[in-house]
Design a protein around this motif. Structure first.
Motif, PDB file in Angstrom:
ATOM      1  N   SER A   4       0.821  -1.204   0.000  1.00 23.17           N
ATOM      2  CA  SER A   4       0.000   0.000   0.000  1.00 23.17           C
ATOM      3  C   SER A   4       0.857   1.258   0.000  1.00 23.17           C
ATOM      4  O   SER A   4       0.461   2.275  -0.529  1.00 23.17           O
ATOM      5  N   LYS A   5       2.069   1.172   0.560  1.00 22.82           N
ATOM      6  CA  LYS A   5       2.961   2.320   0.546  1.00 22.82           C
ATOM      7  C   LYS A   5       3.621   2.467  -0.819  1.00 22.82           C
ATOM      8  O   LYS A   5       3.823   3.553  -1.314  1.00 22.82           O
ATOM      9  N   ASN A   6       3.940   1.359  -1.439  1.00 17.40           N
ATOM     10  CA  ASN A   6       4.672   1.375  -2.687  1.00 17.40           C
ATOM     11  C   ASN A   6       3.909   0.555  -3.726  1.00 17.40           C
ATOM     12  O   ASN A   6       4.284  -0.535  -4.073  1.00 17.40           O
ATOM     13  N   PHE A   7       2.809   1.078  -4.205  1.00  9.97           N
ATOM     14  CA  PHE A   7       1.871   0.417  -5.102  1.00  9.97           C
ATOM     15  C   PHE A   7       2.523   0.132  -6.447  1.00  9.97           C
ATOM     16  O   PHE A   7       2.938   1.044  -7.145  1.00  9.97           O
ATOM     17  N   LYS A  45      -4.229   7.444  -5.115  1.00 11.81           N
ATOM     18  CA  LYS A  45      -4.410   5.996  -4.981  1.00 11.81           C
ATOM     19  C   LYS A  45      -5.891   5.651  -4.816  1.00 11.81           C
ATOM     20  O   LYS A  45      -6.381   4.684  -5.404  1.00 11.81           O
ATOM     21  N   GLU A  46      -6.605   6.446  -4.036  1.00 11.24           N
ATOM     22  CA  GLU A  46      -8.048   6.224  -3.844  1.00 11.24           C
ATOM     23  C   GLU A  46      -8.782   6.225  -5.173  1.00 11.24           C
ATOM     24  O   GLU A  46      -9.591   5.347  -5.458  1.00 11.24           O
ATOM     25  N   VAL A  47      -8.506   7.242  -5.984  1.00 14.81           N
ATOM     26  CA  VAL A  47      -9.161   7.377  -7.284  1.00 14.81           C
ATOM     27  C   VAL A  47      -8.712   6.249  -8.205  1.00 14.81           C
ATOM     28  O   VAL A  47      -9.537   5.580  -8.830  1.00 14.81           O
ATOM     29  N   TYR A  48      -7.416   6.016  -8.273  1.00 15.29           N
ATOM     30  CA  TYR A  48      -6.870   5.016  -9.190  1.00 15.29           C
ATOM     31  C   TYR A  48      -7.402   3.620  -8.888  1.00 15.29           C
ATOM     32  O   TYR A  48      -7.759   2.873  -9.797  1.00 15.29           O
ATOM     33  N   MET A  49      -7.462   3.264  -7.625  1.00 14.43           N
ATOM     34  CA  MET A  49      -7.899   1.920  -7.251  1.00 14.43           C
ATOM     35  C   MET A  49      -9.361   1.664  -7.607  1.00 14.43           C
ATOM     36  O   MET A  49      -9.745   0.536  -7.893  1.00 14.43           O
ATOM     37  N   LYS A  50     -10.170   2.704  -7.610  1.00  9.06           N
ATOM     38  CA  LYS A  50     -11.573   2.533  -7.998  1.00  9.06           C
ATOM     39  C   LYS A  50     -11.653   2.021  -9.440  1.00  9.06           C
ATOM     40  O   LYS A  50     -12.448   1.146  -9.757  1.00  9.06           O
ATOM     41  N   PHE A  51     -10.787   2.536 -10.297  1.00  9.64           N
ATOM     42  CA  PHE A  51     -10.753   2.099 -11.694  1.00  9.64           C
ATOM     43  C   PHE A  51     -10.030   0.764 -11.828  1.00  9.64           C
ATOM     44  O   PHE A  51     -10.444  -0.107 -12.581  1.00  9.64           O
ATOM     45  N   ARG A  52      -8.952   0.616 -11.105  1.00  7.51           N
ATOM     46  CA  ARG A  52      -8.146  -0.615 -11.166  1.00  7.51           C
ATOM     47  C   ARG A  52      -8.971  -1.837 -10.749  1.00  7.51           C
ATOM     48  O   ARG A  52      -8.784  -2.925 -11.273  1.00  7.51           O
ATOM     49  N   ASN A  53      -9.875  -1.672  -9.808  1.00 11.84           N
ATOM     50  CA  ASN A  53     -10.694  -2.778  -9.322  1.00 11.84           C
ATOM     51  C   ASN A  53     -11.909  -3.064 -10.194  1.00 11.84           C
ATOM     52  O   ASN A  53     -12.639  -4.013  -9.942  1.00 11.84           O
ATOM     53  N   SER A  54     -12.129  -2.251 -11.212  1.00 13.96           N
ATOM     54  CA  SER A  54     -13.257  -2.460 -12.112  1.00 13.96           C
ATOM     55  C   SER A  54     -12.978  -3.636 -13.045  1.00 13.96           C
ATOM     56  O   SER A  54     -11.845  -3.837 -13.489  1.00 13.96           O
ATOM     57  N   PRO A  55     -14.016  -4.424 -13.387  1.00 11.24           N
ATOM     58  CA  PRO A  55     -13.819  -5.511 -14.353  1.00 11.24           C
ATOM     59  C   PRO A  55     -13.404  -4.985 -15.734  1.00 11.24           C
ATOM     60  O   PRO A  55     -12.880  -5.720 -16.547  1.00 11.24           O
ATOM     61  N   GLU A  56     -13.607  -3.703 -15.988  1.00 14.85           N
ATOM     62  CA  GLU A  56     -13.275  -3.086 -17.277  1.00 14.85           C
ATOM     63  C   GLU A  56     -11.894  -2.435 -17.276  1.00 14.85           C
ATOM     64  O   GLU A  56     -11.572  -1.644 -18.143  1.00 14.85           O
ATOM     65  N   SER A  57     -11.051  -2.767 -16.294  1.00 16.75           N
ATOM     66  CA  SER A  57      -9.799  -2.037 -16.088  1.00 16.75           C
ATOM     67  C   SER A  57      -8.654  -2.456 -17.002  1.00 16.75           C
ATOM     68  O   SER A  57      -7.546  -1.958 -16.852  1.00 16.75           O
TER      69      SER A  57
END
Length: 160
Positions: free
Chosen positions: A19-22, A32-44
């Motif tokens: 989490s410190k060094n993604f 990271k909050e914003v990015y992970m929302k997209f990264r966790n999408s099935p469409e990512s």
């Protein structure tokens, strides 16, 4: 029981390090909050990579452009990254696929939606040796930053 505790502690340490060094990239918490929302999408599958997201975020934070035009917005990950970094500017993201625009509308956090405008636009080919911020894209004036997919950008006639 002791073995389970040891394994759990190893997992906790690993999680903290990740989490410190993604993905080997230092990423600010708000990004990271914003990015992970997209990264966790099935469409990512086709979103901006973590390294490019940090570069884009840092660039936008530093330069604070007034108008960002993105050609090929996909599901909105890079537009959301730019919106998280920009203070007063606006992002216009053109996308040729209505499904992607719909997904972007679902994934972009509510607090960033007022900074981004997604527009459906067909593909138009043109050739240009240099892209000038003074060109008009479908009547879009006062361009201060242009983001193309993959991450090529133009500001004041210089490419990153």
């Amino acid at each position: 029981m002791q073995r389970q505790c040891n394994e759990m502690n190893k997992i906790k340490k690993l999680y903290k390090r990740i989490s410190k060094n993604f993905f080997g990239v230092e990423m600010p918490v708000e990004l990271k909050e914003v990015y992970m929302k997209f990264r966790n999408s099935p469409e990512s599958g086709w979103i901006i990579g973590p390294q490019e997201a940090v570069v884009l975020y840092d660039f936008i934070r530093k330069e604070q452009p007034k108008n960002v035009l993105e050609l090929g917005g996909g599901i909105g990950a890079s537009a959301a990254v730019a919106a998280a970094a920009i203070e007063k500017g606006k992002i216009t993201s053109l996308e040729q696929n209505q499904k992607c625009i719909k997904i972007a509308g679902e994934l972009v956090p509510q607090y960033l939606k007022n900074k981004i405008m997604f527009i459906f636009s067909g593909v138009h080919a043109f050739k240009c040796d240099k892209i000038s911020p003074y060109l008009y894209f479908s009547g879009y004036k006062n361009l201060s930053f242009l983001k193309l997919r993959p991450f090529y950008s133009c500001q004041h006639n210089s490419f990153m």
